[in-house]
Design a protein around this motif. Structure first.
Motif, PDB file in Angstrom:
ATOM      1  N   LYS A  42      10.010 -11.874  -8.940  1.00 26.60           N
ATOM      2  CA  LYS A  42       9.073 -11.859  -7.620  1.00 26.60           C
ATOM      3  C   LYS A  42       9.237 -10.598  -6.938  1.00 26.60           C
ATOM      4  O   LYS A  42       7.917  -9.791  -6.569  1.00 26.60           O
ATOM      5  N   THR A  43      10.375  -9.981  -6.821  1.00 22.94           N
ATOM      6  CA  THR A  43      10.521  -8.882  -5.926  1.00 22.94           C
ATOM      7  C   THR A  43      10.001  -7.797  -6.469  1.00 22.94           C
ATOM      8  O   THR A  43       9.062  -6.843  -5.878  1.00 22.94           O
ATOM      9  N   THR A  44      10.301  -7.575  -7.814  1.00 21.15           N
ATOM     10  CA  THR A  44       9.780  -6.439  -8.809  1.00 21.15           C
ATOM     11  C   THR A  44       8.470  -6.323  -8.704  1.00 21.15           C
ATOM     12  O   THR A  44       7.717  -5.299  -8.564  1.00 21.15           O
ATOM     13  N   LEU A 157       4.923 -10.220   1.959  1.00 16.00           N
ATOM     14  CA  LEU A 157       6.316 -10.863   2.629  1.00 16.00           C
ATOM     15  C   LEU A 157       7.416 -11.120   1.755  1.00 16.00           C
ATOM     16  O   LEU A 157       6.951 -12.281   0.760  1.00 16.00           O
ATOM     17  N   ASP A 158       8.456 -10.512   1.726  1.00 13.19           N
ATOM     18  CA  ASP A 158       9.360 -11.006   0.636  1.00 13.19           C
ATOM     19  C   ASP A 158      10.634 -11.730   1.226  1.00 13.19           C
ATOM     20  O   ASP A 158      11.490 -11.228   1.801  1.00 13.19           O
ATOM     21  N   GLU A 159      10.636 -13.205   0.918  1.00 15.69           N
ATOM     22  CA  GLU A 159      11.510 -14.124   1.554  1.00 15.69           C
ATOM     23  C   GLU A 159      11.912 -13.642   3.013  1.00 15.69           C
ATOM     24  O   GLU A 159      13.113 -13.510   3.269  1.00 15.69           O
ATOM     25  N   PRO A 160      10.803 -13.684   3.712  1.00 18.10           N
ATOM     26  CA  PRO A 160      11.086 -13.147   5.083  1.00 18.10           C
ATOM     27  C   PRO A 160      11.884 -14.040   6.116  1.00 18.10           C
ATOM     28  O   PRO A 160      12.462 -13.679   6.940  1.00 18.10           O
TER      29      PRO A 160
HETATM   30 MG    MG Z   1      13.614 -11.015  -4.928  1.00 16.90          MG
END
Ligand code: MG
Ligand code: ADP
Length: 341
Positions: A42-44, A157-160
């Protein structure tokens, strides 16, 4: 289409398959949830869309233009990351003003825009505070204001809210959706929490091991999961394996018709705890089990029912169910819905 991702592959040095060929597109103004377990990519994927990471192959297009080689600043994206902390030595005001000053906006316009942002994130009056004087939830709201101030066309938004307590997190989740609707900005919200994804997103991209398992509305991924992974990851599920015999599969005394599968083939059965009805057994019932555990969950009880053959199955019954079901009770099960994979 605002964002198109086509056949994107990412191999980090020495490793393979962080992303194994990912394609999808997002419409203007949508809020998309990237949902998947830790390490699913997901982050990538988000960092590649942002321009913070470069794909091994494949293409990203934003507003119809390939953004290969375009810096994050020029892509018109704003981000809020779990650990993308505020500038500690700057006030709330200066944090929010940061991107505007980089753009060399005149000072009166900077003031106007920061005030708009403060009112959007409902933090008017806190502009002189320093990050250490804010709660976790307030800090993430400032981070959002800072991301939105330069008027980006995409918000990432990454796991904000993952570092924030569950009560506040639930409020922030509702709030982020309201802000999204007010601003109308195309947004991607990464989370490993299925409840959060279902609640916040217009459509959910379910990821696993570097690929997309399903892309659909929250209702679609919950009610018609494309495969066993999605069925197990999104929402609660009882999972069993069994063998098709005479067109049915048996879970202890419970027999479920199976269509379109050859005799003697192995199948996976998924049953939502909300799709099981409980009643007092009648003499003709054979789908009977014993309640071995009952957990009060507020709106419902989570009952663990043991069936003949030592299968355990979870059923949710509403808290106001009459009569109250207790541990030790014999109950008959009615399976209203199930899926075979
Ligand atoms: Mg991640
Ligand atoms: P998620 O955000 O879904 O938890 P990530 O995108 O962070 O997943 O990671 C996907 C995979 O890529 C994981 O196997 C992770 O270990 C690997 N990975 C991520 N970043 C790097 C990196 N900078 N170097 C090497 N491997 C990485």
């Amino acid at each position: 289409m605002t964002i198109e991702v086509k056949d994107v592959v990412k191999n980090f040095t020495g490793t393979h398959g962080a992303l194994r060929g990912v394609s999808f597109s997002i419409e203007n103004g949508e809020m998309i949830g990237f949902l998947g377990p830790s390490g699913s990519g997901k982050t990538t994927l988000l960092r590649i869309i942002a321009g913070l990471e470069r794909q091994t192959s494949g293409e990203v297009r934003i507003r119809g233009e390939s953004v290969d080689g375009v810096s994050p600043q020029l892509r018109g994206v704003g981000f809020v990351f779990q650990n993308y902390s505020l500038f500690k030595h700057m006030t709330v005001f200066d944090n929010i003003a940061f991107g505007l000053r980089v753009q060399k906006l005149p000072s009166d316009q900077v003031h106007k825009r920061v005030r708009e942002m403060l009112s959007l994130v409902r933090l008017g009056g806190l502009e002189r505070r320093y990050p250490r004087e804010l709660s976790g939830g307030q800090a993430q709201r400032v981070a959002l204001a800072r991301a939105l101030a330069p008027n980006p066309s995409v918000l990432l938004l990454d796991e904000p809210f993952s570092a924030i307590d569950s009560q506040v997190r639930r409020e922030l989740r509702k709030w982020i959706r309201q802000v999204h609707d007010e601003v109308g900005i195309t947004s991607i919200f990464v989370t490993h929490d299925q409840e959060e994804a279902l609640e916040v997103a217009d459509r959910v991209l379910v990821m696993n091991q570097g690929h997309i398992e399903q892309f659909g509305t929250p209702k679609e991924v919950y009610e018609t999961p494309s495969n066993l992974f999605v069925a197990g990851f999104v929402g609660e599920a009882n999972r069993f394996t069994g063998t098709v015999q005479h067109g049915t599969v048996s879970i202890g005394p419970v027999q479920l018709p199976v269509e379109g599968r050859p005799e003697a083939s192995e199948v996976h059965v998924v049953i939502r705890p909300t799709d099981i009805e409980i009643r007092s057994p009648q003499t003709e019932d054979n789908a009977i089990g014993t309640v071995v555990r009952s957990l009060f969950k507020g709106t419902h009880y989570d009952l663990e029912i043991r069936l003949a053959g030592n299968h355990a199955i979870h059923a949710y019954v509403p808290s106001n169910h009459d009569p109250v079901v207790q541990v030790g009770d014999l109950v008959a099960l009615e399976i209203r819905n199930y899926r075979i994979f």
